[in-house]
Design a protein around this motif. Structure first.
Motif, PDB file in Angstrom:
ATOM      1  N   PRO A  54       0.808  -1.224   0.000  1.00 42.17           N
ATOM      2  CA  PRO A  54       0.000   0.000   0.000  1.00 42.17           C
ATOM      3  C   PRO A  54       0.846   1.282   0.000  1.00 42.17           C
ATOM      4  CG  PRO A  54      -0.766  -1.514   1.711  1.00 42.17           C
ATOM      5  CD  PRO A  54       0.468  -2.099   1.120  1.00 42.17           C
ATOM      6  N   ALA A  55       1.993   1.270   0.667  1.00 40.54           N
ATOM      7  CA  ALA A  55       2.866   2.451   0.665  1.00 40.54           C
ATOM      8  C   ALA A  55       3.401   2.714  -0.736  1.00 40.54           C
ATOM      9  CB  ALA A  55       4.008   2.279   1.663  1.00 40.54           C
ATOM     10  N   ILE A  56       3.863   1.669  -1.399  1.00 40.18           N
ATOM     11  CA  ILE A  56       4.365   1.806  -2.781  1.00 40.18           C
ATOM     12  C   ILE A  56       3.239   2.262  -3.704  1.00 40.18           C
ATOM     13  CG2 ILE A  56       5.135   0.461  -4.787  1.00 40.18           C
ATOM     14  CD1 ILE A  56       7.424   1.103  -3.031  1.00 40.18           C
ATOM     15  N   ASP A  57       2.048   1.689  -3.527  1.00 41.07           N
ATOM     16  CA  ASP A  57       0.898   2.078  -4.355  1.00 41.07           C
ATOM     17  C   ASP A  57       0.534   3.543  -4.162  1.00 41.07           C
ATOM     18  OD1 ASP A  57       0.777  -0.479  -5.366  1.00 41.07           O
ATOM     19  OD2 ASP A  57      -0.965  -1.094  -4.170  1.00 41.07           O
ATOM     20  N   PHE A  58       0.888   4.123  -3.041  1.00 42.85           N
ATOM     21  CA  PHE A  58       0.671   5.544  -2.802  1.00 42.85           C
ATOM     22  C   PHE A  58       1.837   6.383  -3.347  1.00 42.85           C
ATOM     23  CE2 PHE A  58       1.611   9.212  -0.074  1.00 42.85           C
ATOM     24  CZ  PHE A  58       0.498   9.984  -0.324  1.00 42.85           C
ATOM     25  N   ILE A  59       3.065   5.967  -3.063  1.00 40.39           N
ATOM     26  CA  ILE A  59       4.251   6.761  -3.399  1.00 40.39           C
ATOM     27  C   ILE A  59       4.493   6.871  -4.905  1.00 40.39           C
ATOM     28  CG2 ILE A  59       6.782   6.839  -3.232  1.00 40.39           C
ATOM     29  CD1 ILE A  59       6.437   5.643  -0.378  1.00 40.39           C
ATOM     30  N   ILE A  60       4.397   5.784  -5.636  1.00 39.49           N
ATOM     31  CA  ILE A  60       4.733   5.803  -7.069  1.00 39.49           C
ATOM     32  C   ILE A  60       3.869   6.816  -7.835  1.00 39.49           C
ATOM     33  CG2 ILE A  60       4.870   4.451  -9.210  1.00 39.49           C
ATOM     34  CD1 ILE A  60       7.090   3.764  -7.156  1.00 39.49           C
ATOM     35  N   ASN A  89     -10.834   3.074   5.600  1.00 33.44           N
ATOM     36  CA  ASN A  89     -10.414   1.911   4.814  1.00 33.44           C
ATOM     37  C   ASN A  89      -8.940   1.556   4.967  1.00 33.44           C
ATOM     38  OD1 ASN A  89      -9.057   3.800   3.306  1.00 33.44           O
ATOM     39  ND2 ASN A  89     -10.533   3.807   1.626  1.00 33.44           N
ATOM     40  N   GLY A  90      -8.205   2.315   5.768  1.00 37.02           N
ATOM     41  CA  GLY A  90      -6.801   2.009   6.008  1.00 37.02           C
ATOM     42  C   GLY A  90      -5.875   2.337   4.852  1.00 37.02           C
ATOM     43  N   GLN A  91      -6.368   3.053   3.863  1.00 36.69           N
ATOM     44  CA  GLN A  91      -5.557   3.417   2.697  1.00 36.69           C
ATOM     45  C   GLN A  91      -4.468   4.400   3.120  1.00 36.69           C
ATOM     46  OE1 GLN A  91      -7.939   5.029  -0.452  1.00 36.69           O
ATOM     47  NE2 GLN A  91      -6.192   5.417  -1.773  1.00 36.69           N
ATOM     48  N   VAL A  92      -3.277   4.275   2.533  1.00 31.39           N
ATOM     49  CA  VAL A  92      -2.187   5.207   2.807  1.00 31.39           C
ATOM     50  C   VAL A  92      -2.525   6.555   2.177  1.00 31.39           C
ATOM     51  CG1 VAL A  92       0.267   5.723   2.425  1.00 31.39           C
ATOM     52  CG2 VAL A  92      -0.447   3.379   2.973  1.00 31.39           C
ATOM     53  N   ILE A  93      -2.436   7.612   2.989  1.00 30.94           N
ATOM     54  CA  ILE A  93      -2.751   8.954   2.503  1.00 30.94           C
ATOM     55  C   ILE A  93      -1.566   9.912   2.678  1.00 30.94           C
ATOM     56  CG2 ILE A  93      -5.241   8.737   2.786  1.00 30.94           C
ATOM     57  CD1 ILE A  93      -4.912  10.271   5.481  1.00 30.94           C
ATOM     58  N   GLY A  94      -0.485   9.420   3.270  1.00 35.89           N
ATOM     59  CA  GLY A  94       0.708  10.244   3.441  1.00 35.89           C
ATOM     60  C   GLY A  94       1.878   9.399   3.895  1.00 35.89           C
ATOM     61  N   THR A  95       3.083   9.853   3.577  1.00 33.68           N
ATOM     62  CA  THR A  95       4.295   9.133   3.988  1.00 33.68           C
ATOM     63  C   THR A  95       5.417  10.114   4.291  1.00 33.68           C
ATOM     64  OG1 THR A  95       5.090   8.934   1.702  1.00 33.68           O
ATOM     65  CG2 THR A  95       3.839   7.062   2.581  1.00 33.68           C
ATOM     66  N   VAL A  96       6.383   9.644   5.043  1.00 32.84           N
ATOM     67  CA  VAL A  96       7.652  10.336   5.258  1.00 32.84           C
ATOM     68  C   VAL A  96       8.660   9.273   5.701  1.00 32.84           C
ATOM     69  CG1 VAL A  96       7.272  10.941   7.695  1.00 32.84           C
ATOM     70  CG2 VAL A  96       8.762  12.362   6.264  1.00 32.84           C
ATOM     71  N   ALA A  97       9.912   9.447   5.297  1.00 35.43           N
ATOM     72  CA  ALA A  97      10.937   8.456   5.619  1.00 35.43           C
ATOM     73  C   ALA A  97      12.219   9.141   6.083  1.00 35.43           C
ATOM     74  CB  ALA A  97      11.225   7.588   4.397  1.00 35.43           C
ATOM     75  N   ILE A  98      13.017   8.374   6.786  1.00 34.30           N
ATOM     76  CA  ILE A  98      14.327   8.840   7.240  1.00 34.30           C
ATOM     77  C   ILE A  98      15.321   7.704   7.049  1.00 34.30           C
ATOM     78  CG2 ILE A  98      14.396   8.145   9.692  1.00 34.30           C
ATOM     79  CD1 ILE A  98      14.914  11.714   8.705  1.00 34.30           C
ATOM     80  N   ARG A  99      16.510   8.082   6.602  1.00 31.15           N
ATOM     81  CA  ARG A  99      17.625   7.126   6.474  1.00 31.15           C
ATOM     82  C   ARG A  99      18.893   7.861   6.897  1.00 31.15           C
ATOM     83  NH1 ARG A  99      17.825   2.688   4.388  1.00 31.15           N
ATOM     84  NH2 ARG A  99      19.709   2.927   3.196  1.00 31.15           N
ATOM     85  N   PRO A 100      19.934   7.120   7.250  1.00 34.11           N
ATOM     86  CA  PRO A 100      21.184   7.803   7.591  1.00 34.11           C
ATOM     87  C   PRO A 100      21.707   8.568   6.375  1.00 34.11           C
ATOM     88  CG  PRO A 100      21.345   5.432   8.005  1.00 34.11           C
ATOM     89  CD  PRO A 100      20.041   5.668   7.327  1.00 34.11           C
ATOM     90  N   TYR A 101      22.188   9.765   6.597  1.00 33.90           N
ATOM     91  CA  TYR A 101      22.767  10.539   5.498  1.00 33.90           C
ATOM     92  C   TYR A 101      24.163   9.992   5.213  1.00 33.90           C
ATOM     93  CZ  TYR A 101      24.563  14.284   2.642  1.00 33.90           C
ATOM     94  OH  TYR A 101      25.119  14.990   1.609  1.00 33.90           O
ATOM     95  N   ASP A 102      24.509   9.890   3.916  1.00 35.93           N
ATOM     96  CA  ASP A 102      25.775   9.261   3.518  1.00 35.93           C
ATOM     97  C   ASP A 102      26.764  10.224   2.855  1.00 35.93           C
ATOM     98  OD1 ASP A 102      24.550   9.685   1.102  1.00 35.93           O
ATOM     99  OD2 ASP A 102      24.353   7.570   0.584  1.00 35.93           O
ATOM    100  N   ASP A 103      26.513  11.507   2.927  1.00 36.33           N
ATOM    101  CA  ASP A 103      27.402  12.538   2.375  1.00 36.33           C
ATOM    102  C   ASP A 103      27.565  12.433   0.864  1.00 36.33           C
ATOM    103  OD1 ASP A 103      28.722  14.890   3.135  1.00 36.33           O
ATOM    104  OD2 ASP A 103      30.678  13.929   3.160  1.00 36.33           O
ATOM    105  N   ARG A 104      26.565  11.909   0.174  1.00 39.00           N
ATOM    106  CA  ARG A 104      26.656  11.690  -1.270  1.00 39.00           C
ATOM    107  C   ARG A 104      26.336  12.926  -2.104  1.00 39.00           C
ATOM    108  NH1 ARG A 104      21.713  11.006  -0.057  1.00 39.00           N
ATOM    109  NH2 ARG A 104      20.027  11.282  -1.528  1.00 39.00           N
ATOM    110  N   ILE A 105      25.698  13.919  -1.518  1.00 41.74           N
ATOM    111  CA  ILE A 105      25.232  15.074  -2.288  1.00 41.74           C
ATOM    112  C   ILE A 105      26.333  16.126  -2.341  1.00 41.74           C
ATOM    113  CG2 ILE A 105      23.490  16.876  -2.464  1.00 41.74           C
ATOM    114  CD1 ILE A 105      21.581  14.973  -0.932  1.00 41.74           C
ATOM    115  N   GLU A 106      26.841  16.351  -3.542  1.00 44.11           N
ATOM    116  CA  GLU A 106      27.982  17.250  -3.732  1.00 44.11           C
ATOM    117  C   GLU A 106      27.728  18.654  -3.195  1.00 44.11           C
ATOM    118  OE1 GLU A 106      30.705  19.031  -7.332  1.00 44.11           O
ATOM    119  OE2 GLU A 106      29.647  17.140  -7.664  1.00 44.11           O
TER     120      GLU A 106
END
Length: 174
Positions: A20-26, A68-85
């Motif tokens: 359901p999260a993917i079906d919302f995000i894409i 109906n339990g449908q996903v209506i919003g998302t937010v995520a966090i991951r460790p930052y890896d210093d990849r962005i120049e």
């Protein structure tokens, strides 16, 4: 942690919530970035369980509609890896998290869902021991840049690229 509202609930996603999260995000990605054909081809989306469910230093929260339990919003966090120049070297990487995947259903915006999602992520980051949250947004996104300013995020850098990218961050207090 769960945040309950009369119309929706925010909680950490589980393995059973991945589809359901993917079906919302894409569709949200295609709507927000219509000129980027491969915008939905990303490691974290192809590996949601590894990226956000199993990992102890990353998480995705979702808002689920009450009826109906449908996903209506998302937010995520991951460790930052210093990849962005554009911001490379600006952060103490071991204690910096990168926020992403913050989306709310168009018809439900301006009802406090995004703010509550961000509160959930910030609480998670504090509990985990992150000291800074960084993110990037784009000035062309409807409401994105002003929203992050309203949440206390400051501008770290701005690109003059065609996507009008703005790099932002916020220090966390305990």
């Amino acid at each position: 942690m769960e945040i309950k509202h009369k119309d929706w609930t925010i909680r950490r996603i589980t393995a059973g919530d991945i589809v359901p999260a993917i079906d919302f995000i894409i569709p949200m990605l295609h709507e927000v970035y219509p000129s980027i054909p491969d915008v939905a081809v990303r490691w974290d989306l192809a590996n949601m369980e590894e990226a956000y469910v199993i990992s102890d230093n990353a998480v995705m929260f979702a808002a689920f509609e009450g009826r109906n339990g449908q996903v209506i919003g998302t937010v995520a966090i991951r460790p930052y890896d210093d990849r962005i120049e554009a911001v490379r070297g600006c952060y103490d990487v071991p204690v910096t998290a990168e926020l992403s995947r913050c989306y709310v259903n168009n018809s439900l915006r301006r009802q406090g869902i995004a703010g509550r999602l961000v509160t959930a992520i910030q609480d998670y980051c504090r509990d985990y021991g992150y000291k800074t949250i960084c993110l990037h947004t784009h000035r062309f996104l409807p409401g994105g840049f002003p929203f992050w300013l309203s949440q206390g995020y400051g501008i770290r850098n701005q690109s003059q690229d065609g996507l009008e990218t703005v790099y932002m961050d916020k220090g966390l207090t305990l």
